[in-house]
Design an enzyme around this catalytic site. Sequence first.
Site, PDB file in Angstrom:
ATOM      1  N   GLN A  46       0.819  -1.201   0.000  1.00 17.54           N
ATOM      2  CA  GLN A  46       0.000   0.000   0.000  1.00 17.54           C
ATOM      3  C   GLN A  46       0.858   1.258   0.000  1.00 17.54           C
ATOM      4  O   GLN A  46       0.648   2.177   0.777  1.00 17.54           O
ATOM      5  CB  GLN A  46      -0.982  -0.024   1.169  1.00 17.54           C
ATOM      6  CG  GLN A  46      -1.934  -1.192   1.120  1.00 17.54           C
ATOM      7  CD  GLN A  46      -2.812  -1.280   2.341  1.00 17.54           C
ATOM      8  OE1 GLN A  46      -2.341  -1.211   3.474  1.00 17.54           O
ATOM      9  NE2 GLN A  46      -4.100  -1.454   2.114  1.00 17.54           N
ATOM     10  N   HIS A  47       1.829   1.264  -0.900  1.00 18.16           N
ATOM     11  CA  HIS A  47       2.689   2.428  -1.066  1.00 18.16           C
ATOM     12  C   HIS A  47       3.367   2.371  -2.427  1.00 18.16           C
ATOM     13  O   HIS A  47       3.244   1.391  -3.153  1.00 18.16           O
ATOM     14  CB  HIS A  47       3.741   2.512   0.053  1.00 18.16           C
ATOM     15  CG  HIS A  47       4.690   1.357   0.085  1.00 18.16           C
ATOM     16  ND1 HIS A  47       4.487   0.261   0.889  1.00 18.16           N
ATOM     17  CD2 HIS A  47       5.841   1.126  -0.592  1.00 18.16           C
ATOM     18  CE1 HIS A  47       5.476  -0.590   0.723  1.00 18.16           C
ATOM     19  NE2 HIS A  47       6.307  -0.094  -0.188  1.00 18.16           N
ATOM     20  N   SER A  48       4.068   3.425  -2.727  1.00 17.85           N
ATOM     21  CA  SER A  48       4.887   3.530  -3.924  1.00 17.85           C
ATOM     22  C   SER A  48       6.257   4.026  -3.493  1.00 17.85           C
ATOM     23  O   SER A  48       6.459   4.395  -2.334  1.00 17.85           O
ATOM     24  CB  SER A  48       4.245   4.522  -4.905  1.00 17.85           C
ATOM     25  OG  SER A  48       5.040   4.648  -6.071  1.00 17.85           O
TER      26      SER A  48
END
Length: 130
Positions: A46-48
């Site tokens: 749930q990130h970049s």
Amino acid sequence: MTIKYHKILGDHRGQLIALESGVDVPFEVKRVFYIYGTQPEIPRGQHSHYETQQYLIAVSGSCKVTLDNGDEKITYELNQPNVGLFQDALVWGEMHEFSEDCVLLVLASGHYDDADYIRDYDTFLEKIKS
């Protein structure tokens, strides 16, 4: 966001899959980690990343990985130890639906740097649209 099938080597003694930086993995590997003992209903990731690229392999068990480049979301199922998934920088990633025996190996192009993470989806969208 690409899937790659790697050649399985081996004989009656067992199987072997070799991965080389810049050949099988499209970058120089600077960090390796693996995720295990997860709960099927609790997503990870749930990130970049601003700069880090990643290469994901389910060396045991299975999981799904949803990659989002801001224009399209594609969900991949990783369930074979000879299949790798490339996640480029500035691509939002979420790992989910882990099997009980899943071990997800992640090869990264950079060392851990908290400043390289984009953890807010709206911030991610703003960055890729600018």
